[in-house]
Design a protein around this motif. Sequence first.
Motif, PDB file in Angstrom:
ATOM      1  N   PRO A 162       0.843  -1.204   0.000  1.00 27.69           N
ATOM      2  CA  PRO A 162       0.000   0.000   0.000  1.00 27.69           C
ATOM      3  C   PRO A 162       0.870   1.243   0.000  1.00 27.69           C
ATOM      4  O   PRO A 162       2.078   1.166   0.257  1.00 27.69           O
ATOM      5  N   SER A 163       0.276   2.356  -0.299  1.00 24.82           N
ATOM      6  CA  SER A 163       1.043   3.602  -0.260  1.00 24.82           C
ATOM      7  C   SER A 163       0.111   4.758   0.024  1.00 24.82           C
ATOM      8  O   SER A 163      -1.006   4.820  -0.495  1.00 24.82           O
ATOM      9  N   SER A 164       0.607   5.672   0.819  1.00 24.54           N
ATOM     10  CA  SER A 164      -0.143   6.862   1.166  1.00 24.54           C
ATOM     11  C   SER A 164      -0.605   7.558  -0.118  1.00 24.54           C
ATOM     12  O   SER A 164       0.223   7.907  -0.966  1.00 24.54           O
ATOM     13  N   ARG A 212      -5.234  -8.064  -0.655  1.00 24.31           N
ATOM     14  CA  ARG A 212      -5.143  -6.951   0.304  1.00 24.31           C
ATOM     15  C   ARG A 212      -5.540  -5.635  -0.349  1.00 24.31           C
ATOM     16  O   ARG A 212      -5.083  -5.294  -1.411  1.00 24.31           O
ATOM     17  N   ARG A 213      -6.430  -4.937   0.275  1.00 26.48           N
ATOM     18  CA  ARG A 213      -6.840  -3.607  -0.190  1.00 26.48           C
ATOM     19  C   ARG A 213      -7.074  -2.732   1.025  1.00 26.48           C
ATOM     20  O   ARG A 213      -7.334  -3.243   2.108  1.00 26.48           O
ATOM     21  N   SER A 214      -7.097  -1.430   0.806  1.00 29.52           N
ATOM     22  CA  SER A 214      -7.521  -0.524   1.871  1.00 29.52           C
ATOM     23  C   SER A 214      -9.026  -0.357   1.787  1.00 29.52           C
ATOM     24  O   SER A 214      -9.555  -0.147   0.689  1.00 29.52           O
ATOM     25  N   ASN A 262      -1.797   6.296  -2.618  1.00 30.36           N
ATOM     26  CA  ASN A 262      -1.479   5.447  -3.778  1.00 30.36           C
ATOM     27  C   ASN A 262      -0.443   6.128  -4.677  1.00 30.36           C
ATOM     28  O   ASN A 262      -0.484   5.982  -5.900  1.00 30.36           O
ATOM     29  N   GLN A 316     -11.848  11.608   9.772  1.00 32.40           N
ATOM     30  CA  GLN A 316     -12.146  10.549   8.803  1.00 32.40           C
ATOM     31  C   GLN A 316     -13.054   9.504   9.449  1.00 32.40           C
ATOM     32  O   GLN A 316     -12.728   8.954  10.511  1.00 32.40           O
ATOM     33  N   HIS A 323       6.067  -0.360   4.949  1.00 36.88           N
ATOM     34  CA  HIS A 323       5.137  -1.299   4.308  1.00 36.88           C
ATOM     35  C   HIS A 323       5.870  -2.132   3.247  1.00 36.88           C
ATOM     36  O   HIS A 323       5.636  -3.341   3.128  1.00 36.88           O
ATOM     37  N   TYR A 367       1.527   6.962  13.418  1.00 30.09           N
ATOM     38  CA  TYR A 367       0.725   6.369  12.343  1.00 30.09           C
ATOM     39  C   TYR A 367      -0.548   5.835  12.978  1.00 30.09           C
ATOM     40  O   TYR A 367      -0.522   5.345  14.111  1.00 30.09           O
ATOM     41  N   ASP A 382       5.617   4.345   3.998  1.00 30.23           N
ATOM     42  CA  ASP A 382       5.498   3.479   2.816  1.00 30.23           C
ATOM     43  C   ASP A 382       6.670   2.504   2.731  1.00 30.23           C
ATOM     44  O   ASP A 382       6.501   1.349   2.340  1.00 30.23           O
ATOM     45  N   THR A 405      -7.086  -0.203   6.886  1.00 31.19           N
ATOM     46  CA  THR A 405      -6.652   0.983   6.134  1.00 31.19           C
ATOM     47  C   THR A 405      -5.656   1.758   6.988  1.00 31.19           C
ATOM     48  O   THR A 405      -5.933   2.041   8.169  1.00 31.19           O
ATOM     49  N   GLY A 406      -4.520   2.085   6.388  1.00 40.44           N
ATOM     50  CA  GLY A 406      -3.554   2.945   7.050  1.00 40.44           C
ATOM     51  C   GLY A 406      -4.110   4.362   7.132  1.00 40.44           C
ATOM     52  O   GLY A 406      -4.834   4.795   6.234  1.00 40.44           O
ATOM     53  N   ILE A 407      -3.779   5.074   8.195  1.00 43.14           N
ATOM     54  CA  ILE A 407      -4.240   6.466   8.354  1.00 43.14           C
ATOM     55  C   ILE A 407      -3.034   7.332   8.685  1.00 43.14           C
ATOM     56  O   ILE A 407      -2.532   7.319   9.810  1.00 43.14           O
ATOM     57  N   GLY A 408      -2.574   8.068   7.674  1.00 47.32           N
ATOM     58  CA  GLY A 408      -1.428   8.948   7.889  1.00 47.32           C
ATOM     59  C   GLY A 408      -1.855  10.329   8.341  1.00 47.32           C
ATOM     60  O   GLY A 408      -1.048  11.110   8.848  1.00 47.32           O
ATOM     61  N   CYS A 409      -3.139  10.627   8.154  1.00 46.76           N
ATOM     62  CA  CYS A 409      -3.641  11.962   8.513  1.00 46.76           C
ATOM     63  C   CYS A 409      -4.281  11.915   9.890  1.00 46.76           C
ATOM     64  O   CYS A 409      -5.315  11.268  10.091  1.00 46.76           O
TER      65      CYS A 409
HETATM   66  C1  LIG Z   1       1.229   5.405   5.091  1.00 48.34           C
HETATM   67  C2  LIG Z   1      -0.186   5.366   4.621  1.00 48.34           C
HETATM   68  C3  LIG Z   1      -1.074   6.347   5.016  1.00 48.34           C
HETATM   69  C4  LIG Z   1      -2.404   6.300   4.591  1.00 48.34           C
HETATM   70  N1  LIG Z   1      -3.281   7.247   5.033  1.00 48.34           N
HETATM   71  C5  LIG Z   1      -4.591   7.170   4.677  1.00 48.34           C
HETATM   72  C6  LIG Z   1      -5.548   8.076   5.213  1.00 48.34           C
HETATM   73  O1  LIG Z   1      -5.212   8.962   6.029  1.00 48.34           O
HETATM   74  N2  LIG Z   1      -6.838   7.927   4.824  1.00 48.34           N
HETATM   75  C7  LIG Z   1      -7.244   6.951   3.942  1.00 48.34           C
HETATM   76  O2  LIG Z   1      -8.443   6.862   3.607  1.00 48.34           O
HETATM   77  N3  LIG Z   1      -6.349   6.073   3.425  1.00 48.34           N
HETATM   78  C8  LIG Z   1      -5.039   6.148   3.773  1.00 48.34           C
HETATM   79  N4  LIG Z   1      -4.136   5.230   3.295  1.00 48.34           N
HETATM   80  C9  LIG Z   1      -4.574   4.199   2.354  1.00 48.34           C
HETATM   81  C10 LIG Z   1      -4.072   4.524   0.939  1.00 48.34           C
HETATM   82  O3  LIG Z   1      -4.863   5.541   0.393  1.00 48.34           O
HETATM   83  C11 LIG Z   1      -4.082   3.255   0.084  1.00 48.34           C
HETATM   84  O4  LIG Z   1      -3.064   2.395   0.558  1.00 48.34           O
HETATM   85  C12 LIG Z   1      -3.837   3.551  -1.368  1.00 48.34           C
HETATM   86  O5  LIG Z   1      -4.896   4.272  -1.932  1.00 48.34           O
HETATM   87  C13 LIG Z   1      -3.645   2.279  -2.163  1.00 48.34           C
HETATM   88  O6  LIG Z   1      -4.755   1.445  -2.042  1.00 48.34           O
HETATM   89  P1  LIG Z   1      -4.585  -0.045  -1.527  1.00 48.34           P
HETATM   90  O7  LIG Z   1      -4.097   0.010  -0.115  1.00 48.34           O
HETATM   91  O8  LIG Z   1      -5.965  -0.641  -1.645  1.00 48.34           O
HETATM   92  O9  LIG Z   1      -3.572  -0.721  -2.403  1.00 48.34           O
HETATM   93  C14 LIG Z   1      -2.830   5.258   3.728  1.00 48.34           C
HETATM   94  C15 LIG Z   1      -1.931   4.265   3.347  1.00 48.34           C
HETATM   95  C16 LIG Z   1      -0.622   4.303   3.792  1.00 48.34           C
HETATM   96  C17 LIG Z   1       0.315   3.208   3.385  1.00 48.34           C
END
Ligand SMILES: Cc1cc2nc3c(=O)[nH]c(=O)nc-3n(C[C@H](O)[C@H](O)[C@H](O)COP(=O)(O)O)c2cc1C
Length: 547
Positions: free
Chosen positions: A112-114, A331-333, A116, A443, A195, A522, A192, A497-501
């Motif tokens: 995954p990535s912040s 795996r998905r967010s 994407n 969120q 991850h 995080y 990231d 789902t990761g939450i960086g915010c």
């Molecule tokens: C470090 C990090 C921070 C993230 N922060 C948020 C966030 O604050 N809110 C959110 O909705 N998704 C967040 N995500 C989820 C990403 O948006 C998501 O990983 C990305 O869109 C790719 O989708 P996938 O995880 O399904 O592959 C975060 C993911 C990572 C790895």
Amino acid sequence: MESAVATGMEQVLAYHQRTKHRLERYAEGPDFLDWDQQPDPFRRYLGTPLIPLPLQFDQLPDPGLHELTSLQSGKALADWGLTELSSLLRHSLGLAAWKVQGPDRWALRCNPSSGNLHPTEGYLAVRGLQGLHDGIYHYAPHEHALELRARFEATTSDTPPTRPMLLMGLSSIAWREAWKYGERAYRYVHLDLGHAIGALAYAAATLGARLTRVNASEAQLVTLMGLDREDDFIGAERERPDLLLKLSDGTHGEEAAKPLEAWLAQARAAQWHGQANTLSSHPSHQWPIIEEVAEATPSSSEPDRIPDQLPALPEPQAMFRESARKLILQRRSAQAFSGKASLPRASFFQLLDSLLPRPDQVPWNSWPYQSRLHLVLFVHRVDDLSPGLYLLIRRQAALPALKEALREEFLWSQVDGAPAHLSLYHLIGADAKRAARRLSCHQDIAASGCFSLGMLAEFDRALEERGPRAYPELFWEAGLIGQVLYLQAEAAGVRGTGIGCFFDDAVHETLGLSGSRFQSLYHFTVGHPKGDDRLQTLPPYQHLQRS
Ligand SMILES: Cc1cc2nc3c(=O)[nH]c(=O)nc-3n(C[C@H](O)[C@H](O)[C@H](O)COP(=O)(O)O)c2cc1C
């Protein structure tokens, strides 16, 4: 030297303070998003020989997630072919799906990535591997192919031949994150990376192999990944080197490591190919503080692990036994949660248990460092567990400091039914949904899942002990925790789902924390996902028409 460390420390502390989101003001970022400038998520080296990797893995063993302990019965690296190498990359940094909404189409990856935005790039240095010339390669996830950057000349000093070896280098292009997130982007780059390290550790473990960090200086890293080759980056965004990992195969014997110097000599003598592509036509704002803090945190990696003694992971429930590769690909967010269904208590405990740093457990076997992060859990919907705040301690010795630092009125009561070795404490009973939502930048996903959490780092202590370099490493550990949560959540039939915010100091104030002794780095949330009918999902490598 000392003053350089002192200056580095000041820069790290100043960056961390400055890039906190505050309830009244977000960290500095762009005023508006110039979508025409969105950086290309795929780096290519134009003019390099491209080696396509196979996409059929039926002949490989297919272990369950719970079976990925330490080195198992993997093949010796000498018996690896392109299929094993392909699986390692496919199931870590490779594509997982395409999403389509109206005219928009975007790729998702196994890591995954912040946002994407995918700042992480992967490089390989190989020797003695079947089907590949010895040399240095860049991994191109869109093509699922290797770009041959440098081909090693045969050397006489290598006789008798050393054993096959594979090194994996990771680097980052911060601009990909800074474009959208501005100054806070350095944090996301390093989350990231955590991850990505986790994703690689899991993919290696499905092959019975293990990745561990190699101690390398920044100068060595740039040479090995070819990132110092000015002429290859004319007009292209530069990459910063992050770390080097070495693959140990399933033969258990630690090979007499080929000294890094020998690799470097070959890299210097090799003929290099390729011109890095330009990712966005003219970056409008570079956020210089990101480069400054990166300069202040150079790479080094002396391990310092003193692990707690922990019993082996209990036998998993049936659902946790799913194929690891299948879970990696699915795996998905979650973008939204149902807000209703709850999580069985046993699944909750199992999930938390997998976050304890057992040295033989993936991905902790790739992480030879002390655990410095603990989890504050906002429990909303877990069967037979009263909603409220809980704390999971991942390094027992941190308990007194946490007790002293956190709010006086916290209960610190043991959780009934939790495994005895799980240092899980009930802090306060409450409906924590509103607080969780508010603290995670309003969120909804922080409140509508089964639980969400903040990762509390032993911040001052880590910096005192390891110097400025501890700063990115803390984010890596947080990213690793996140990666375990993502995969274990899939195994438990829920989604993460990761939450960086999040609002940094508002989190600290809620917990009664002052100063920088403990800092939340995080957040993460887990629950029952709600689908989105507007999105269509396409297979990841249909565009290659390669079996
Ligand atoms: C470090 C990090 C921070 C993230 N922060 C948020 C966030 O604050 N809110 C959110 O909705 N998704 C967040 N995500 C989820 C990403 O948006 C998501 O990983 C990305 O869109 C790719 O989708 P996938 O995880 O399904 O592959 C975060 C993911 C990572 C790895």
